[in-house]
Write a protein that holds these residues in place. Sequence first.
Motif, PDB file in Angstrom:
ATOM      1  N   MET A   1       0.847  -1.177   0.000  1.00 12.37           N
ATOM      2  CA  MET A   1       0.000   0.000   0.000  1.00 12.37           C
ATOM      3  C   MET A   1       0.895   1.244   0.000  1.00 12.37           C
ATOM      4  SD  MET A   1      -2.442   1.241   3.052  1.00 12.37           S
ATOM      5  CE  MET A   1      -4.090   1.451   2.550  1.00 12.37           C
ATOM      6  N   PRO A   2       0.634   2.192  -0.899  1.00  2.67           N
ATOM      7  CA  PRO A   2       1.429   3.427  -0.956  1.00  2.67           C
ATOM      8  C   PRO A   2       1.293   4.235   0.335  1.00  2.67           C
ATOM      9  CG  PRO A   2       0.022   3.201  -2.895  1.00  2.67           C
ATOM     10  CD  PRO A   2      -0.377   2.138  -1.935  1.00  2.67           C
ATOM     11  N   VAL A   3       2.360   4.899   0.682  1.00  3.73           N
ATOM     12  CA  VAL A   3       2.389   5.734   1.881  1.00  3.73           C
ATOM     13  C   VAL A   3       2.610   7.178   1.438  1.00  3.73           C
ATOM     14  CG1 VAL A   3       3.607   6.190   4.041  1.00  3.73           C
ATOM     15  CG2 VAL A   3       3.345   3.842   3.234  1.00  3.73           C
ATOM     16  N   PRO A   4       1.793   8.123   1.939  1.00  7.41           N
ATOM     17  CA  PRO A   4       1.998   9.529   1.577  1.00  7.41           C
ATOM     18  C   PRO A   4       3.395  10.014   1.985  1.00  7.41           C
ATOM     19  CG  PRO A   4      -0.086   9.234   2.724  1.00  7.41           C
ATOM     20  CD  PRO A   4       0.650   7.932   2.819  1.00  7.41           C
ATOM     21  N   VAL A   5       4.018  10.789   1.119  1.00  4.16           N
ATOM     22  CA  VAL A   5       5.360  11.305   1.383  1.00  4.16           C
ATOM     23  C   VAL A   5       5.385  12.110   2.679  1.00  4.16           C
ATOM     24  CG1 VAL A   5       7.178  12.841   0.514  1.00  4.16           C
ATOM     25  CG2 VAL A   5       6.001  11.285  -1.041  1.00  4.16           C
ATOM     26  N   ASP A   6       4.312  12.840   2.975  1.00  2.00           N
ATOM     27  CA  ASP A   6       4.267  13.627   4.209  1.00  2.00           C
ATOM     28  C   ASP A   6       4.446  12.751   5.442  1.00  2.00           C
ATOM     29  OD1 ASP A   6       3.940  15.934   2.787  1.00  2.00           O
ATOM     30  OD2 ASP A   6       1.759  16.012   3.059  1.00  2.00           O
ATOM     31  N   ASP A   7       3.996  11.506   5.375  1.00  2.00           N
ATOM     32  CA  ASP A   7       4.164  10.586   6.505  1.00  2.00           C
ATOM     33  C   ASP A   7       5.599  10.095   6.626  1.00  2.00           C
ATOM     34  OD1 ASP A   7       1.480  10.886   6.949  1.00  2.00           O
ATOM     35  OD2 ASP A   7       0.908   8.911   6.157  1.00  2.00           O
ATOM     36  N   LEU A   8       6.343  10.170   5.542  1.00  2.00           N
ATOM     37  CA  LEU A   8       7.715   9.672   5.531  1.00  2.00           C
ATOM     38  C   LEU A   8       8.753  10.730   5.889  1.00  2.00           C
ATOM     39  CD1 LEU A   8       7.512   7.606   2.236  1.00  2.00           C
ATOM     40  CD2 LEU A   8       7.336   6.741   4.573  1.00  2.00           C
ATOM     41  N   THR A   9       8.376  11.980   5.796  1.00  2.00           N
ATOM     42  CA  THR A   9       9.320  13.057   6.079  1.00  2.00           C
ATOM     43  C   THR A   9       9.130  13.569   7.494  1.00  2.00           C
ATOM     44  OG1 THR A   9       7.824  14.712   5.182  1.00  2.00           O
ATOM     45  CG2 THR A   9       9.466  13.795   3.674  1.00  2.00           C
ATOM     46  N   SER A  10      10.195  14.085   8.032  1.00  2.00           N
ATOM     47  CA  SER A  10      10.167  14.606   9.393  1.00  2.00           C
ATOM     48  C   SER A  10      10.423  16.107   9.368  1.00  2.00           C
ATOM     49  CB  SER A  10      11.237  13.921  10.236  1.00  2.00           C
ATOM     50  OG  SER A  10      11.350  14.546  11.492  1.00  2.00           O
ATOM     51  N   ASP A  11       9.618  16.847  10.105  1.00  2.00           N
ATOM     52  CA  ASP A  11       9.812  18.291  10.205  1.00  2.00           C
ATOM     53  C   ASP A  11      10.658  18.661  11.418  1.00  2.00           C
ATOM     54  OD1 ASP A  11       8.320  18.747   7.951  1.00  2.00           O
ATOM     55  OD2 ASP A  11       6.442  18.989   9.051  1.00  2.00           O
ATOM     56  N   GLU A  12      11.133  17.661  12.138  1.00  2.00           N
ATOM     57  CA  GLU A  12      11.924  17.937  13.331  1.00  2.00           C
ATOM     58  C   GLU A  12      13.302  18.457  12.935  1.00  2.00           C
ATOM     59  OE1 GLU A  12      12.069  14.799  16.218  1.00  2.00           O
ATOM     60  OE2 GLU A  12      10.016  14.183  15.747  1.00  2.00           O
ATOM     61  N   PRO A  13      13.769  19.511  13.586  1.00  2.00           N
ATOM     62  CA  PRO A  13      15.102  20.033  13.262  1.00  2.00           C
ATOM     63  C   PRO A  13      16.193  19.081  13.749  1.00  2.00           C
ATOM     64  CG  PRO A  13      14.166  21.196  15.131  1.00  2.00           C
ATOM     65  CD  PRO A  13      13.099  20.271  14.624  1.00  2.00           C
ATOM     66  N   PHE A  14      17.355  19.204  13.152  1.00  2.00           N
ATOM     67  CA  PHE A  14      18.498  18.384  13.560  1.00  2.00           C
ATOM     68  C   PHE A  14      18.808  18.720  15.013  1.00  2.00           C
ATOM     69  CE2 PHE A  14      23.139  17.272  13.238  1.00  2.00           C
ATOM     70  CZ  PHE A  14      22.938  15.927  12.972  1.00  2.00           C
ATOM     71  N   PRO A  15      18.904  17.713  15.884  1.00  2.00           N
ATOM     72  CA  PRO A  15      19.018  17.972  17.324  1.00  2.00           C
ATOM     73  C   PRO A  15      20.400  18.383  17.823  1.00  2.00           C
ATOM     74  CG  PRO A  15      18.994  15.621  16.926  1.00  2.00           C
ATOM     75  CD  PRO A  15      18.797  16.281  15.590  1.00  2.00           C
ATOM     76  N   VAL A  16      21.309  18.688  16.931  1.00  2.00           N
ATOM     77  CA  VAL A  16      22.671  19.055  17.332  1.00  2.00           C
ATOM     78  C   VAL A  16      22.922  20.501  16.939  1.00  2.00           C
ATOM     79  CG1 VAL A  16      25.114  18.563  16.984  1.00  2.00           C
ATOM     80  CG2 VAL A  16      23.472  16.679  17.112  1.00  2.00           C
ATOM     81  N   LYS A  17      23.310  21.302  17.911  1.00  3.91           N
ATOM     82  CA  LYS A  17      23.596  22.722  17.690  1.00  3.91           C
ATOM     83  C   LYS A  17      25.106  22.937  17.598  1.00  3.91           C
ATOM     84  CE  LYS A  17      19.268  23.756  18.328  1.00  3.91           C
ATOM     85  NZ  LYS A  17      18.511  23.095  17.327  1.00  3.91           N
ATOM     86  N   PRO A  18      25.529  23.943  16.832  1.00  3.59           N
ATOM     87  CA  PRO A  18      26.964  24.220  16.728  1.00  3.59           C
ATOM     88  C   PRO A  18      27.569  24.550  18.090  1.00  3.59           C
ATOM     89  CG  PRO A  18      25.670  25.821  15.463  1.00  3.59           C
ATOM     90  CD  PRO A  18      24.715  24.883  16.109  1.00  3.59           C
ATOM     91  N   GLU A  19      28.821  24.173  18.236  1.00  8.45           N
ATOM     92  CA  GLU A  19      29.598  24.476  19.444  1.00  8.45           C
ATOM     93  C   GLU A  19      29.009  23.866  20.714  1.00  8.45           C
ATOM     94  OE1 GLU A  19      30.374  28.678  19.583  1.00  8.45           O
ATOM     95  OE2 GLU A  19      31.094  28.696  17.526  1.00  8.45           O
ATOM     96  N   SER A  20      28.209  22.809  20.576  1.00  7.40           N
ATOM     97  CA  SER A  20      27.653  22.123  21.738  1.00  7.40           C
ATOM     98  C   SER A  20      28.456  20.844  21.994  1.00  7.40           C
ATOM     99  CB  SER A  20      26.185  21.757  21.503  1.00  7.40           C
ATOM    100  OG  SER A  20      26.074  20.813  20.443  1.00  7.40           O
ATOM    101  N   ALA A  21      28.255  20.262  23.147  1.00  7.44           N
ATOM    102  CA  ALA A  21      28.920  18.996  23.466  1.00  7.44           C
ATOM    103  C   ALA A  21      28.476  17.912  22.491  1.00  7.44           C
ATOM    104  CB  ALA A  21      28.609  18.595  24.904  1.00  7.44           C
ATOM    105  N   GLU A  22      27.196  17.926  22.107  1.00  6.80           N
ATOM    106  CA  GLU A  22      26.692  16.950  21.143  1.00  6.80           C
ATOM    107  C   GLU A  22      27.412  17.095  19.801  1.00  6.80           C
ATOM    108  OE1 GLU A  22      24.658  18.865  22.987  1.00  6.80           O
ATOM    109  OE2 GLU A  22      23.529  17.422  24.193  1.00  6.80           O
ATOM    110  N   TYR A  23      27.616  18.341  19.396  1.00  4.81           N
ATOM    111  CA  TYR A  23      28.313  18.607  18.143  1.00  4.81           C
ATOM    112  C   TYR A  23      29.747  18.076  18.207  1.00  4.81           C
ATOM    113  CZ  TYR A  23      30.597  21.164  14.401  1.00  4.81           C
ATOM    114  OH  TYR A  23      31.335  21.495  13.295  1.00  4.81           O
ATOM    115  N   GLU A  24      30.434  18.356  19.298  1.00  2.25           N
ATOM    116  CA  GLU A  24      31.828  17.915  19.442  1.00  2.25           C
ATOM    117  C   GLU A  24      31.934  16.394  19.431  1.00  2.25           C
ATOM    118  OE1 GLU A  24      34.525  19.862  19.397  1.00  2.25           O
ATOM    119  OE2 GLU A  24      33.187  21.570  19.151  1.00  2.25           O
TER     120      GLU A  24
END
Length: 152
Positions: A1-24
């Motif tokens: 069964m086909p799945v709508p593209v909107d269901d497959l994409t995520s609008d959540e931003p990348f959870p890593v910010k520059p100069e953060s511990a996560e980034y490093e």
Amino acid sequence: MPVPVDDLTSDEPFPVKPESAEYEALSFLVIHHEYGFTPQEIAARTGLSETTISNTMAQLVENGLVERAENNYYIDPRQVDELTQRLRSINSAVELFEVAPNDDSYAEEDWKKEVPSIDPDEQTETSDERDSEAVEARAEALIEEVENSYPE
């Protein structure tokens, strides 16, 4: 069964910010994606404290960016290219803002005073309008001077 593209994409931003511990930590693991590292090794190589690394790695695992096996953290080989591109995008954005000119209108204090309001009840005089009023006043003064100097 086909799945709508909107269901497959995520609008959540990348959870890593520059100069953060996560980034490093993520940058380190992406660069050395052929190996898995203990929190102590990551801390030693990134200059972050072991406590910070412990919290950071838990966050990266929770966000699905890093994998954990036993006491080693690593990047899933299928994610290396995508994570590399994401980190490059972050670096590009940081570099863009670092080289942005400081002489733009928004970099100056009180720049809002120079921009007219779009609310008709709050219309304010712009610098162009103030300048045109000054020009009109000078023109009127010159006309008056000429008329007084050369009466009919």
